[in-house]
Scaffold this motif. Structure first.
Motif, PDB file in Angstrom:
ATOM      1  N   UNK A  82      -2.233   8.307   8.901  1.00 45.08           N
ATOM      2  CA  UNK A  82      -1.646   7.202  10.260  1.00 45.08           C
ATOM      3  C   UNK A  82      -2.715   6.145  10.145  1.00 45.08           C
ATOM      4  N   UNK A  83      -3.827   6.309   9.500  1.00 50.26           N
ATOM      5  CA  UNK A  83      -4.881   5.159   9.912  1.00 50.26           C
ATOM      6  C   UNK A  83      -4.925   4.199   8.702  1.00 50.26           C
ATOM      7  N   UNK A  84      -4.842   2.978   9.341  1.00 51.46           N
ATOM      8  CA  UNK A  84      -4.628   1.847   8.373  1.00 51.46           C
ATOM      9  C   UNK A  84      -5.906   0.992   8.724  1.00 51.46           C
ATOM     10  N   UNK A  85      -6.473   0.280   7.677  1.00 52.30           N
ATOM     11  CA  UNK A  85      -7.266  -0.899   8.072  1.00 52.30           C
ATOM     12  C   UNK A  85      -6.748  -2.247   7.551  1.00 52.30           C
TER      13      UNK A  85
ATOM     14  N   UNK B 275     -16.276   5.505   7.606  1.00 56.29           N
ATOM     15  CA  UNK B 275     -17.056   4.449   6.982  1.00 56.29           C
ATOM     16  C   UNK B 275     -16.104   3.473   6.056  1.00 56.29           C
ATOM     17  N   UNK B 276     -16.333   2.266   6.198  1.00 57.33           N
ATOM     18  CA  UNK B 276     -15.574   1.460   5.458  1.00 57.33           C
ATOM     19  C   UNK B 276     -16.378   0.308   4.802  1.00 57.33           C
ATOM     20  N   UNK B 277     -15.931  -0.337   3.666  1.00 57.98           N
ATOM     21  CA  UNK B 277     -16.721  -1.443   3.019  1.00 57.98           C
ATOM     22  C   UNK B 277     -15.958  -2.711   3.078  1.00 57.98           C
ATOM     23  N   UNK B 278     -16.418  -3.815   3.320  1.00 58.51           N
ATOM     24  CA  UNK B 278     -15.634  -5.100   3.512  1.00 58.51           C
ATOM     25  C   UNK B 278     -16.505  -6.073   2.429  1.00 58.51           C
TER      26      UNK B 278
ATOM     27  N   UNK C  67      -5.258  -8.399   2.889  1.00 58.44           N
ATOM     28  CA  UNK C  67      -5.534  -7.211   2.306  1.00 58.44           C
ATOM     29  C   UNK C  67      -5.514  -6.092   3.162  1.00 58.44           C
ATOM     30  N   UNK C  68      -5.257  -4.793   2.703  1.00 58.74           N
ATOM     31  CA  UNK C  68      -5.556  -3.575   3.616  1.00 58.74           C
ATOM     32  C   UNK C  68      -5.834  -2.271   2.828  1.00 58.74           C
ATOM     33  N   UNK C  69      -6.183  -1.367   3.536  1.00 55.85           N
ATOM     34  CA  UNK C  69      -6.563   0.051   2.980  1.00 55.85           C
ATOM     35  C   UNK C  69      -5.662   1.113   3.652  1.00 55.85           C
TER      36      UNK C  69
ATOM     37  N   UNK D 118       0.999  -1.192  -0.094  1.00 54.20           N
ATOM     38  CA  UNK D 118      -0.014   0.064   0.055  1.00 54.20           C
ATOM     39  C   UNK D 118       0.794   1.029  -0.182  1.00 54.20           C
ATOM     40  N   UNK D 119       0.752   2.237  -1.097  1.00 48.61           N
ATOM     41  CA  UNK D 119       1.459   3.487  -1.074  1.00 48.61           C
ATOM     42  C   UNK D 119       0.670   4.517  -0.601  1.00 48.61           C
ATOM     43  N   UNK D 120       1.176   5.198   0.406  1.00 48.09           N
ATOM     44  CA  UNK D 120       0.402   6.431   0.947  1.00 48.09           C
ATOM     45  C   UNK D 120       0.306   7.605  -0.246  1.00 48.09           C
ATOM     46  N   UNK D 121      -1.156   7.917  -0.387  1.00 44.02           N
ATOM     47  CA  UNK D 121      -1.348   9.158  -1.031  1.00 44.02           C
ATOM     48  C   UNK D 121      -1.009  10.309  -0.508  1.00 44.02           C
TER      49      UNK D 121
END
Length: 395
Positions: A178-181, A223-226, A169-171, A126-129
């Motif tokens: 600073x926030x990763x899921x 809000x997240x989608x899984x 996986x992750x997002x 994952x590359x931080x934008x």
């Protein structure tokens, strides 16, 4: 259904397709192949709006099977590939060299640095934008944060995913760097990248089977989608991890990817081993009141290092949904009260042009109404959001 579909065929089998985020003028995607005995490649495909065709702009020779790609947020000639070869998997930062002035130009990849893991099972990168010098790699049981510079890459922190947790996986949050899921086993974990050590929050039993995909809403900070092997899509508020806001079905087999549209909270898409790509329209969920910021996740420190947020807020969205509201334990109640638009939240299109499992999918970074997907047999399709849905969103 909807607009005509555009097709493109790769030479070999493939599993990964991602949009090129650095180009907001032209719709481009990177696709990578997973041939066992052939020389693999990464191709840059571009959508020609005039001819309604997908055109191969660049071809990069790649030395191993490509299982994931993390493109640089600011440059289209730099990306990270997660690769597998001879039972080993790792991640490498590449830069393209050569003249890419002609269509289908053959380019060479110059290795910048290997982002080596602690195991032989690298899952994704994952590359931080927001912090473009930061890359996160996820292995089967480990997270690692990297600092990228001209001189190379340095692993600044790492931690285990947790006992009996298998990461898939992750997002990264689109606004809070600073926030990763992460999607780990049947659960979802939230992490503070400033202090990797243990999850600062979890959604236990987010799905009844392994969670394969996670995506942040473009405008709603919590809000997240899984999506997962139970064939379901679920929407969550990270402040209230005990109950899903909405559950949507529509697939007959494992869901490999589910993504929010990069501009519109009411559009999500998913792809599955049932060979279908589904489009969902959720106007009621998207217009539910938003009262939190990206720092108000249960257990999360404030962006400036302040005190954690208070108790999770209740979610009034659940009273106006056209889908199914479910708790993490699986209890469900169906709400069929339409919102102000008169539309129920749910599936509006199912594209079935693929003939094999669909593993890769990505919204265009330049045109939010374009969606590309990739099936295992190397077939790439580009679909448009139907005009009636587009007009409902815009008008």
């Amino acid at each position: 259904m909807g607009e005509p579909t555009t097709h493109y065929s790769l030479k070999y089998q493939a599993r990964v397709l991602v949009a090129v985020p650095s180009d907001t003028i032209t719709s481009k995607w990177l696709v990578g192949t997973t041939a066992l005995r052939e020389e693999n490649e990464v191709r840059m495909l571009q959508f020609d709006a005039d001819s309604e065709q997908l055109v191969c702009k660049l071809v990069y020779s790649h030395p191993a099977e490509v299982w994931d790609i993390a493109p640089c947020p600011t440059r289209d000639d730099v990306f990270v590939s997660v690769w597998a070869k001879g039972g080993n998997s790792s991640a490498t930062l590449w830069k393209s060299v050569g003249d890419g002035g002609q269509a289908s130009a053959q380019m060479q990849l110059e290795q910048q640095v290997e982002l080596a893991g602690q195991s032989r099972a690298m899952r994704c990168a994952l590359w931080s934008a927001q912090q473009t010098d930061t890359i996160v790699t996820l292995e089967e049981s480990t997270l690692k944060k990297w600092s990228i510079a001209e001189a190379g890459a340095e692993a600044t922190s790492s931690c285990p995913a947790g006992e009996m947790v298998q990461l898939w996986s992750g997002a990264l949050h689109p606004r809070n760097p600073s926030l990763l899921c992460t999607a780990g086993s049947n659960d979802v974990q939230t992490w503070d990248l400033r202090n990797l050590g243990r999850p600062m929050g979890e959604i236990k039993m987010a799905h009844k089977m392994p969670v394969r995909s996670i995506s942040f809403a473009p405008h709603n900070d919590t809000r997240v989608l899984t999506a997962g092997d139970d064939c379901k899509l679920r929407f969550w508020d990270l402040r209230n991890p005990g109950q899903a806001l909405l559950e949507l079905g529509g697939h007959r087999h494992w869901v490999w990817r589910a993504l929010y549209n990069p501009v519109h909270d009411s559009l999500v898409a998913s792809c599955s081993s049932d060979c279908c790509v589904n489009l969902y329209y959720t106007p009621n969920l998207a217009t539910a009141p938003v009262t939190a910021s990206a720092t108000e996740v249960a257990g999360a420190p404030a962006a400036g290092g302040g005190t954690p947020a208070g108790p999770p807020a209740t979610t009034p969205a659940a009273t106006a949904l056209g889908g199914t509201v479910v708790g993490a334990a699986g209890a469900a109640a169906v709400h069929k009260v339409p919102g102000r638009s008169g539309d129920l939240d749910g599936k509006v299109v199912s594209w079935d042009e693929h003939e094999d499992s669909v593993y890769g999918m990505g919204w265009s970074a330049a045109e939010p109404w374009l969606l590309a997907s990739l099936s295992f047999d190397g077939r790439v399709t580009v679909n448009r959001v139907p005009k009636n849905i587009k007009y409902k969103i815009l008008i």
